[in-house]
Scaffold this motif. Structure first.
Motif, PDB file in Angstrom:
ATOM      1  N   GLU A   6      -9.473   9.650   2.430  1.00 46.83           N
ATOM      2  CA  GLU A   6     -10.670   9.072   2.644  1.00 46.83           C
ATOM      3  C   GLU A   6     -11.892  10.160   2.827  1.00 46.83           C
ATOM      4  OE1 GLU A   6      -7.951   5.988   4.587  1.00 46.83           O
ATOM      5  OE2 GLU A   6      -8.235   8.085   4.570  1.00 46.83           O
ATOM      6  N   PHE A   7     -13.041  10.083   2.453  1.00 46.61           N
ATOM      7  CA  PHE A   7     -14.284  10.753   2.868  1.00 46.61           C
ATOM      8  C   PHE A   7     -15.482  10.009   3.163  1.00 46.61           C
ATOM      9  CE2 PHE A   7     -12.421  14.764   1.167  1.00 46.61           C
ATOM     10  CZ  PHE A   7     -11.536  14.182  -0.096  1.00 46.61           C
ATOM     11  N   GLY A   8     -16.325  10.622   4.153  1.00 42.95           N
ATOM     12  CA  GLY A   8     -17.651   9.992   4.073  1.00 42.95           C
ATOM     13  C   GLY A   8     -17.925   9.534   5.354  1.00 42.95           C
ATOM     14  N   CYS A  22     -12.689   6.922  -1.258  1.00 44.76           N
ATOM     15  CA  CYS A  22     -11.182   7.415  -1.268  1.00 44.76           C
ATOM     16  C   CYS A  22     -10.877   7.699  -2.529  1.00 44.76           C
ATOM     17  CB  CYS A  22     -10.610   6.003  -0.824  1.00 44.76           C
ATOM     18  SG  CYS A  22      -8.948   5.845  -0.804  1.00 44.76           S
ATOM     19  N   THR A  78     -11.091   6.961  -7.745  1.00 47.05           N
ATOM     20  CA  THR A  78     -11.732   6.713  -6.526  1.00 47.05           C
ATOM     21  C   THR A  78     -12.159   5.172  -6.470  1.00 47.05           C
ATOM     22  OG1 THR A  78     -12.613   8.915  -6.898  1.00 47.05           O
ATOM     23  CG2 THR A  78     -13.836   7.590  -5.047  1.00 47.05           C
ATOM     24  N   THR A 118     -10.748   7.360   8.108  1.00 48.64           N
ATOM     25  CA  THR A 118     -12.036   8.295   8.531  1.00 48.64           C
ATOM     26  C   THR A 118     -12.822   7.250   9.478  1.00 48.64           C
ATOM     27  OG1 THR A 118     -13.892   9.154   7.466  1.00 48.64           O
ATOM     28  CG2 THR A 118     -13.625   7.172   6.735  1.00 48.64           C
TER      29      THR A 118
END
Length: 124
Positions: A6-8, A22, A78, A118
């Motif tokens: 995960e990012f952000g 993701c 994603t 995250t």
């Protein structure tokens, strides 16, 4: 076997917006239905949203319906969670999860693959 990251996540003021991503690798992404879950401090992990393999069907928990949008880009492997009108009670670690199935599930027990999570913190 799919791996998820995960990012952000981050810190945002109440009323603000944030988009989580993701990224999946190691599997055929469109074979998986995807879900987002979250866990707040001292609470059990809860379902947030889920999306079908091709993105045509989405589900939301009552607590986020109308504020969050789940989507996916199968070409980019994603899945996204666009979060708006954030509230302090949205503060949690957010996880994406994958389930190799034709059907969407809102139960975390149905998901075999998980990201590391995250952190999202919403200040009042």
């Amino acid at each position: 076997q799919v791996q998820l990251i995960e990012f952000g996540g981050g810190l945002v003021q109440a009323g603000g917006s944030l988009r989580l991503s993701c990224q999946a690798s190691g599997g055929t992404f469109n074979r998986y239905t995807m879900g987002w879950f979250r866990q707040a401090p001292g609470k059990e992990r809860e379902y947030v949203a889920a999306i079908s393999r091709l993105g045509g069907t989405t589900y939301y928990s009552d607590s986020v319906k109308g504020r969050f949008t789940i989507s996916r880009d199968n070409a980019a492997n994603t899945v996204y969670l666009q979060m708006g009108s954030l509230k302090p009670e949205d503060t949690a670690v957010y996880y994406c999860a994958a389930r190799e199935s034709f059907t969407v599930s809102t139960s975390e027990r149905e998901y075999a693959y998980w990201g590391q999570g995250t952190q999202v913190t919403v200040s009042s």
